[in-house]
Design an enzyme around this catalytic site. Sequence first.
Site, PDB file in Angstrom:
ATOM      1  N   ASP A  54      22.048 -47.942   6.324  1.00 52.85           N
ATOM      2  CA  ASP A  54      22.768 -46.824   6.994  1.00 52.85           C
ATOM      3  C   ASP A  54      23.936 -46.715   6.368  1.00 52.85           C
ATOM      4  O   ASP A  54      24.777 -47.447   6.508  1.00 52.85           O
ATOM      5  CB  ASP A  54      22.738 -47.389   8.398  1.00 52.85           C
ATOM      6  CG  ASP A  54      23.481 -46.356   9.327  1.00 52.85           C
ATOM      7  OD1 ASP A  54      24.046 -45.146   8.832  1.00 52.85           O
ATOM      8  OD2 ASP A  54      23.561 -46.677  10.485  1.00 52.85           O
ATOM      9  N   SER A 133      27.181 -28.648  -0.023  1.00 51.11           N
ATOM     10  CA  SER A 133      26.321 -27.600   0.411  1.00 51.11           C
ATOM     11  C   SER A 133      26.970 -26.403   0.533  1.00 51.11           C
ATOM     12  O   SER A 133      28.310 -26.223   0.457  1.00 51.11           O
ATOM     13  CB  SER A 133      25.996 -28.092   2.033  1.00 51.11           C
ATOM     14  OG  SER A 133      25.269 -26.860   2.602  1.00 51.11           O
ATOM     15  N   TYR A 147      27.717 -30.053  10.445  1.00 51.35           N
ATOM     16  CA  TYR A 147      27.505 -30.143   9.210  1.00 51.35           C
ATOM     17  C   TYR A 147      28.168 -29.489   8.036  1.00 51.35           C
ATOM     18  O   TYR A 147      28.682 -30.112   7.141  1.00 51.35           O
ATOM     19  CB  TYR A 147      25.861 -29.786   9.077  1.00 51.35           C
ATOM     20  CG  TYR A 147      25.329 -29.922   7.642  1.00 51.35           C
ATOM     21  CD1 TYR A 147      24.646 -30.966   7.237  1.00 51.35           C
ATOM     22  CD2 TYR A 147      25.325 -28.622   6.680  1.00 51.35           C
ATOM     23  CE1 TYR A 147      24.080 -31.122   6.045  1.00 51.35           C
ATOM     24  CE2 TYR A 147      24.779 -28.731   5.598  1.00 51.35           C
ATOM     25  CZ  TYR A 147      24.057 -30.031   5.296  1.00 51.35           C
ATOM     26  OH  TYR A 147      23.531 -29.875   3.817  1.00 51.35           O
ATOM     27  N   LYS A 151      30.329 -31.260   5.058  1.00 54.82           N
ATOM     28  CA  LYS A 151      30.325 -31.012   3.610  1.00 54.82           C
ATOM     29  C   LYS A 151      31.417 -30.182   3.140  1.00 54.82           C
ATOM     30  O   LYS A 151      31.922 -30.448   1.956  1.00 54.82           O
ATOM     31  CB  LYS A 151      28.961 -29.831   3.592  1.00 54.82           C
ATOM     32  CG  LYS A 151      27.726 -30.622   3.687  1.00 54.82           C
ATOM     33  CD  LYS A 151      27.347 -31.568   2.726  1.00 54.82           C
ATOM     34  CE  LYS A 151      26.152 -32.242   3.053  1.00 54.82           C
ATOM     35  NZ  LYS A 151      25.785 -33.378   2.052  1.00 54.82           N
TER      36      LYS A 151
END
Length: 241
Positions: A54, A133, A147, A151
């Site tokens: 993890d 991304s 998200y 990024k």
Amino acid sequence: MVTGGAHGLGEFIVRRLHNDGYRVAIADLDGAAAATLAKTLDDKGVSARGYGVDVSDRGALDRLKADVLRDFDAVHVLVNNAARTQATPLLEITPEDLDAVMAVNFTGTFTACQLFGAHFARQGYGRIVNLASLAGQNGGTATGGHYASSKGAVLAATKVFARELAPHGVTVNAVSPGPQDSPMVRAIVGEDNIEAFSKNIPVGRLGDPSFIARMVALLASPEAASVTGACWDANGGLHLR
């Protein structure tokens, strides 16, 4: 070592590096899948091994580093690919959602860069490639605003580590994909909408994950010694700079 290497884009990267002659440590939250992929590549466990980890757990990353160094004697390349997406509307993202996504996408990447960057600096050589991304560049929220934010933070961290580690023979770069022809993108867009969605991409198609893997492999190679702190885009013309 490739994090998030058992599935999707990570698997493409693992297979490319292995085909290029690298011994590959495949790290993934799904340790069983990582072990299965490693066995597929080398059933003797010499050139490929799988590890469950993890990346949001610093202690787990530290133990992973020790395990990989024990099993392979040396590490020269780190690819930070592990990521978590959660397509929640921006104003509905909870603090728990934000913490969970940032812990994997940003904190996990930052911590791995710290731990392996220190090892690379001591040995006088290393390559770190972080998967960013398009969302982190243009603020797209289809995969979640948290998200995209994580990024964007990865891109900033890439530059910070590149500047710090350059004197030690270590390069740190990022690859920033746009929409790829992957299960994740197809799930978000919807199979019935792929054709219409692709028409909005200037090149007229989704990206090819195998091309992203080739970009990563080049940045991971000794030939890329003069490239550091860079972000290589592969978005089909959706973001031009």
